[in-house]
Design a protein around this motif. Structure first.
Motif, PDB file in Angstrom:
ATOM      1  N   SER A   1      -8.172  -2.851   7.638  1.00  0.00           N
ATOM      2  CA  SER A   1      -9.610  -3.135   7.521  1.00  0.00           C
ATOM      3  C   SER A   1     -10.236  -3.600   8.827  1.00  0.00           C
ATOM      4  CB  SER A   1      -9.860  -4.189   6.437  1.00  0.00           C
ATOM      5  OG  SER A   1      -9.124  -5.370   6.700  1.00  0.00           O
TER       6      SER A   1
ATOM      7  N   SER B   1     -14.684  -0.073   7.675  1.00  0.00           N
ATOM      8  CA  SER B   1     -15.591   0.496   6.676  1.00  0.00           C
ATOM      9  C   SER B   1     -17.047   0.501   7.122  1.00  0.00           C
ATOM     10  CB  SER B   1     -15.469  -0.272   5.354  1.00  0.00           C
ATOM     11  OG  SER B   1     -15.735  -1.648   5.552  1.00  0.00           O
TER      12      SER B   1
ATOM     13  N   HIS C   1      -9.466   3.373   3.696  1.00  0.00           N
ATOM     14  CA  HIS C   1      -8.923   2.236   2.947  1.00  0.00           C
ATOM     15  C   HIS C   1      -8.738   2.576   1.466  1.00  0.00           C
ATOM     16  CE1 HIS C   1      -7.729  -1.955   2.871  1.00  0.00           C
ATOM     17  NE2 HIS C   1      -8.402  -2.107   1.743  1.00  0.00           N
TER      18      HIS C   1
ATOM     19  N   GLN D   1       0.818  -1.219   0.000  1.00  0.00           N
ATOM     20  CA  GLN D   1       0.000   0.000   0.000  1.00  0.00           C
ATOM     21  C   GLN D   1       0.851   1.268   0.000  1.00  0.00           C
ATOM     22  OE1 GLN D   1      -0.428  -2.617   2.267  1.00  0.00           O
ATOM     23  NE2 GLN D   1      -2.447  -2.508   3.191  1.00  0.00           N
TER      24      GLN D   1
END
Length: 452
Positions: free
Chosen positions: A158, A170, A202, A90
């Motif tokens: 997450s 989320s 995210h 990432q």
């Protein structure tokens, strides 16, 4: 985006920001351009040579604005990082440029019952240390809890320990507000509240630079840590499901590891006897007595128990769960890799058992139980005995054909990992926040300057 790192005037770029902390030492820059992408043999070949040109360690939002302005005005790619504890590349800069390290923006701005205001570089464990005396803690944390930063967790994570109660980041309500800096010639600070935070949550730092966060907290319990072994995986998995469904038992972690995974936990071997499936559990101390009733009912053997006070000393069982399970396994056998799977809700765990029987020792089963839309769900972080890219893809395809959802940890693009589709909110928001596409380029595959 067209950026030639070999001909760019780096000396003048550095001179204009000379009062900031700028790192140009090549080994240090290379180290700060990496994460744990090597968990994936696919990403190993794709990302091994990716490195930034320099690192800037910002200490304030004002410094972030200056860096954003310099990069935007001169067309320099900018990739944001926290502690680099992610697993999919990432924070790895695909196009070079500036790596913006926010780990020094680590102030806890305000704490009140049920809420925290923090800078992105605050470590998760540090926030809990401040919040627990007030009776609160973070709702969920990854297994990299001691080193991970809050901004990095929001940008690239997450869920984790606590997801058995609160689901994923989320899910509505798990993130209240963000301050985000744009990458424009004259950067702006944008505040997002409510559902608008999902435009950045995210998104791997492709949609803005997080400079402050407002997070809801959870009531803090004294978490006891326990390990239970079972005679077979089917019973161990059913134990995990029943514990997750037991609303009256307060828990934070339900991790089920089939054989031979417990053998990879070197420091725990003195507590284990034989090659048996293992449950790693964190429950509130007031729930321990009735937790043991469930253990007896399911025929488990309690082999490890620590009070909350004892568990606060040394390494927590949480560091053998979630992605740390893979880390421990790979420290023994580096050829192992892993999957990330959401199995459909089924109290009988039929698809879990089918995959366990179908793949056998090729895909050792590792389950983390989570709360999803009000139901206890089995999430798999199965190990995989890797042979070829084609076989890995065949394993993924079989899971999806049978109804399991794979969050592919072998890709670095947003669309190809969990969502499998373009998120129109994030795509539209990126055009507003980063019109040149300089933020972490290459991670949002669907973006281009001409995208409608």
């Amino acid at each position: 985006m067209s950026f030639d790192r070999t001909t760019f005037a780096w000396d003048s770029f550095i001179a204009a920001l000379a009062d900031l902390e700028i790192i140009t030492d090549r080994p240090q820059v290379a180290k700060l351009s990496q994460d744990y992408y090597h968990f994936s043999p696919i990403l190993q070949t794709q990302l091994a040579d990716k490195v930034g040109d320099l690192v800037i360690r910002a200490k304030t939002e004002a410094e972030v604005l200056r860096v954003a302005q310099a990069c935007s005005q001169q067309g320099v790619p900018l990739t944001v990082r926290g502690a680099g504890s992610g697993n999919y590349g990432q924070c790895i800069p695909l196009e070079g440029g500036v790596v913006l390290d926010l780990s020094a923006m680590n102030r806890i701005l305000r704490l009140q019952p049920g809420m925290a205001w923090v800078e992105p570089g605050v470590k998760l464990a540090a926030l809990d240390r401040e919040a627990r005396p007030l009776g609160w803690e973070l709702r969920m944390v990854p297994s990299t809890y001691r080193t991970a930063t809050i901004g990095g967790f929001i940008g690239g994570g997450s869920g984790g320990l606590g997801s058995i109660n609160y689901g994923f980041l989320s899910d509505r309500g798990n993130l209240c507000a963000l301050r985000v800096v744009t990458l424009e010639p004259e950067p702006r600070v944008v505040e997002l509240r409510g559902d608008a935070v999902q435009q950045v949550n995210h998104a791997y730092g492709t949609n803005g630079i997080i400079t402050a966060l407002e997070l809801p907290l959870a009531p803090a319990y004294p978490w006891a840590e326990l390990m239970v072994t079972f005679g077979d995986f089917a019973t161990a998995a059913q134990f995990g499901q029943r514990l997750g469904d037991a609303d009256g038992l307060i828990k934070k972690l339900i991790c089920i590891c089939d054989r031979p995974i417990p053998q990879y936990f070197t420091a725990l071997q003195r507590y284990l006897s034989g090659d048996r499936p293992l449950a790693l559990v964190m429950v509130a101390e007031q729930s321990v007595e009735l937790f043991k009733e469930l253990v007896r009912e399911m025929g488990g053997d309690l082999c490890y128990e620590k009070s909350a006070f004892e568990a606060s000393k040394g390494i927590s069982l949480g560091e053998y769960s979630w992605n740390h399970t893979t880390l421990h396994a790979r420290s023994v056998d580096p050829s192992l890799t892993y999957l990330q799977t959401i199995f459909p809700h089924d109290r009988d765990l039929a698809l879990v058992h089918h995959m366990h029987q179908h793949f056998g020792d090729e895909v050792p089963m590792h389950l983390e139980f989570i709360r999803l839309q009000g139901l206890t769900i089995a999430a798999g972080l199965q190990l995989v005995r890797y042979t070829t890219p084609e076989r890995l893809q065949a394993i993924i395809d079989y899971h999806e054909d049978q109804g399991a959802l794979i969050f592919n940890p072998h890709t670095y693009t947003l669309e190809d990992a969990g969502r499998k589709t373009v998120d129109p909110r994030q795509l539209a928001f990126k055009r507003t926040m980063d019109p040149q596409g300089l933020l972490n380029p290459g991670k949002m595959r669907s973006w281009s300057p001409s995208t409608p």
